[in-house]
Motif scaffolding. Sequence first.
Motif, PDB file in Angstrom:
ATOM      1  N   LEU A 190      90.397 146.574  64.098  1.00 29.04           N
ATOM      2  CA  LEU A 190      90.807 147.978  64.062  1.00 29.04           C
ATOM      3  C   LEU A 190      91.956 148.194  63.086  1.00 29.04           C
ATOM      4  CD1 LEU A 190      90.630 148.825  67.868  1.00 29.04           C
ATOM      5  CD2 LEU A 190      89.030 149.510  66.072  1.00 29.04           C
ATOM      6  N   VAL A 191      92.889 147.259  63.033  1.00 33.11           N
ATOM      7  CA  VAL A 191      94.005 147.349  62.093  1.00 33.11           C
ATOM      8  C   VAL A 191      93.482 147.249  60.659  1.00 33.11           C
ATOM      9  CG1 VAL A 191      96.105 146.212  61.284  1.00 33.11           C
ATOM     10  CG2 VAL A 191      95.721 146.496  63.714  1.00 33.11           C
ATOM     11  N   ASP A 192      92.557 146.340  60.424  1.00 32.26           N
ATOM     12  CA  ASP A 192      91.963 146.202  59.090  1.00 32.26           C
ATOM     13  C   ASP A 192      91.298 147.511  58.657  1.00 32.26           C
ATOM     14  OD1 ASP A 192      92.805 143.584  59.014  1.00 32.26           O
ATOM     15  OD2 ASP A 192      90.836 142.754  59.509  1.00 32.26           O
ATOM     16  N   ASP A 193      90.491 148.080  59.531  1.00 25.90           N
ATOM     17  CA  ASP A 193      89.821 149.344  59.220  1.00 25.90           C
ATOM     18  C   ASP A 193      90.832 150.471  59.013  1.00 25.90           C
ATOM     19  OD1 ASP A 193      87.360 148.130  59.374  1.00 25.90           O
ATOM     20  OD2 ASP A 193      86.978 148.763  61.445  1.00 25.90           O
ATOM     21  N   PHE A 194      91.878 150.480  59.822  1.00 32.26           N
ATOM     22  CA  PHE A 194      92.943 151.482  59.726  1.00 32.26           C
ATOM     23  C   PHE A 194      93.596 151.423  58.343  1.00 32.26           C
ATOM     24  CE2 PHE A 194      97.529 152.331  60.192  1.00 32.26           C
ATOM     25  CZ  PHE A 194      97.501 153.647  60.609  1.00 32.26           C
ATOM     26  N   PHE A 195      93.959 150.209  57.898  1.00 29.00           N
ATOM     27  CA  PHE A 195      94.618 150.079  56.600  1.00 29.00           C
ATOM     28  C   PHE A 195      93.654 150.347  55.432  1.00 29.00           C
ATOM     29  CE2 PHE A 195      98.092 148.147  58.940  1.00 29.00           C
ATOM     30  CZ  PHE A 195      99.173 148.721  58.294  1.00 29.00           C
ATOM     31  N   ILE A 196      92.397 150.059  55.602  1.00 32.27           N
ATOM     32  CA  ILE A 196      91.419 150.410  54.568  1.00 32.27           C
ATOM     33  C   ILE A 196      91.354 151.929  54.413  1.00 32.27           C
ATOM     34  CG2 ILE A 196      88.942 150.457  54.039  1.00 32.27           C
ATOM     35  CD1 ILE A 196      88.847 147.561  55.148  1.00 32.27           C
ATOM     36  N   ARG A 197      91.364 152.649  55.543  1.00 38.36           N
ATOM     37  CA  ARG A 197      91.366 154.121  55.487  1.00 38.36           C
ATOM     38  C   ARG A 197      92.647 154.641  54.834  1.00 38.36           C
ATOM     39  NH1 ARG A 197      89.455 153.572  60.741  1.00 38.36           N
ATOM     40  NH2 ARG A 197      91.442 154.296  61.576  1.00 38.36           N
ATOM     41  N   LEU A 199      94.193 148.230  40.045  1.00 39.41           N
ATOM     42  CA  LEU A 199      93.577 147.206  40.883  1.00 39.41           C
ATOM     43  C   LEU A 199      94.600 146.311  41.552  1.00 39.41           C
ATOM     44  CD1 LEU A 199      90.502 146.144  38.721  1.00 39.41           C
ATOM     45  CD2 LEU A 199      90.540 147.546  40.779  1.00 39.41           C
ATOM     46  N   SER A 200      95.748 146.113  40.928  1.00 37.56           N
ATOM     47  CA  SER A 200      96.785 145.287  41.548  1.00 37.56           C
ATOM     48  C   SER A 200      97.445 146.046  42.686  1.00 37.56           C
ATOM     49  CB  SER A 200      97.832 144.870  40.518  1.00 37.56           C
ATOM     50  OG  SER A 200      98.548 146.004  40.072  1.00 37.56           O
ATOM     51  N   GLY A 201      97.135 147.306  42.813  1.00 34.49           N
ATOM     52  CA  GLY A 201      97.649 148.076  43.925  1.00 34.49           C
ATOM     53  C   GLY A 201      98.816 148.961  43.573  1.00 34.49           C
ATOM     54  N   ARG A 202      99.468 148.731  42.472  1.00 35.16           N
ATOM     55  CA  ARG A 202     100.640 149.511  42.122  1.00 35.16           C
ATOM     56  C   ARG A 202     100.670 149.825  40.641  1.00 35.16           C
ATOM     57  NH1 ARG A 202     101.573 151.752  46.650  1.00 35.16           N
ATOM     58  NH2 ARG A 202     101.607 150.251  48.297  1.00 35.16           N
ATOM     59  N   HIS A 221      94.484 153.089  52.611  1.00 31.18           N
ATOM     60  CA  HIS A 221      94.400 152.814  51.178  1.00 31.18           C
ATOM     61  C   HIS A 221      93.436 153.774  50.483  1.00 31.18           C
ATOM     62  CE1 HIS A 221      96.700 149.041  50.401  1.00 31.18           C
ATOM     63  NE2 HIS A 221      96.748 149.101  51.723  1.00 31.18           N
ATOM     64  N   LYS A 222      92.331 154.083  51.118  1.00 36.55           N
ATOM     65  CA  LYS A 222      91.385 155.020  50.511  1.00 36.55           C
ATOM     66  C   LYS A 222      91.980 156.420  50.397  1.00 36.55           C
ATOM     67  CE  LYS A 222      87.025 152.781  51.639  1.00 36.55           C
ATOM     68  NZ  LYS A 222      85.801 152.830  52.451  1.00 36.55           N
ATOM     69  N   THR A 223      92.853 156.777  51.329  1.00 35.12           N
ATOM     70  CA  THR A 223      93.454 158.099  51.328  1.00 35.12           C
ATOM     71  C   THR A 223      94.619 158.205  50.352  1.00 35.12           C
ATOM     72  OG1 THR A 223      92.857 158.394  53.646  1.00 35.12           O
ATOM     73  CG2 THR A 223      94.549 159.865  52.770  1.00 35.12           C
ATOM     74  N   TYR A 224      95.510 157.229  50.373  1.00 33.92           N
ATOM     75  CA  TYR A 224      96.763 157.356  49.629  1.00 33.92           C
ATOM     76  C   TYR A 224      96.840 156.545  48.334  1.00 33.92           C
ATOM     77  CZ  TYR A 224      98.441 159.748  53.747  1.00 33.92           C
ATOM     78  OH  TYR A 224      98.586 160.636  54.772  1.00 33.92           O
ATOM     79  N   PHE A 225      96.094 155.467  48.235  1.00 30.87           N
ATOM     80  CA  PHE A 225      96.262 154.570  47.098  1.00 30.87           C
ATOM     81  C   PHE A 225      94.983 154.384  46.275  1.00 30.87           C
ATOM     82  CE2 PHE A 225      99.143 152.992  50.526  1.00 30.87           C
ATOM     83  CZ  PHE A 225     100.315 153.489  49.978  1.00 30.87           C
ATOM     84  N   HIS A 226      94.024 155.296  46.398  1.00 31.01           N
ATOM     85  CA  HIS A 226      92.750 155.138  45.701  1.00 31.01           C
ATOM     86  C   HIS A 226      92.873 155.301  44.195  1.00 31.01           C
ATOM     87  CE1 HIS A 226      93.000 159.475  46.519  1.00 31.01           C
ATOM     88  NE2 HIS A 226      92.298 159.626  45.413  1.00 31.01           N
TER      89      HIS A 226
END
Length: 149
Positions: free
Chosen positions: A89-96, A107-110, A98-103
């Motif tokens: 659930l935590v994994d899915d939560f953080f994927i959501r 690719l390195s995330g920042r 990331h899709k919302t705020y960091f899409h």
Amino acid sequence: MGARIGAGRQKATLLWIIVVTQCVWALGCGPHYEYAIGEFCLAKFRLDMQELDQEQWCSWEDTVDLYGELTNCTYLVALKMDCFWPNLLVDDFFIRVHKTYFHNCSLSGRLLRDPPNRILGPFIAIPILVTLLVTALVVWRSKRSEGIV
């Protein structure tokens, strides 16, 4: 023969119980945990992110504290609810998240940029100085060894 079948069923039943308990344990607490992290953790994270300009969302320096607080919040809620952390659930939560705020981030995330000169300078200057020093040492040594037999 009947004893062998009974022992086989017991082993299969025991294996099934172990698999089911491990699956439940790995999933965490289920919908109650998911609701709690949404209400407590994500709500605060949303408010904090709204205070930032959207151009700052990909800046690690601007979001690292907020992201750390979000992570710690999910951990503390799991701890209070006697849940395993991290879990699916935590994994899915953080994927959501990331899709919302960091899409739109790289690719390195920042956001990619050069490091400050105080960090970059030594990485440039030291190899140049070492190269010059070794070159001078080789030239000096080669001139000095001509007279030695």
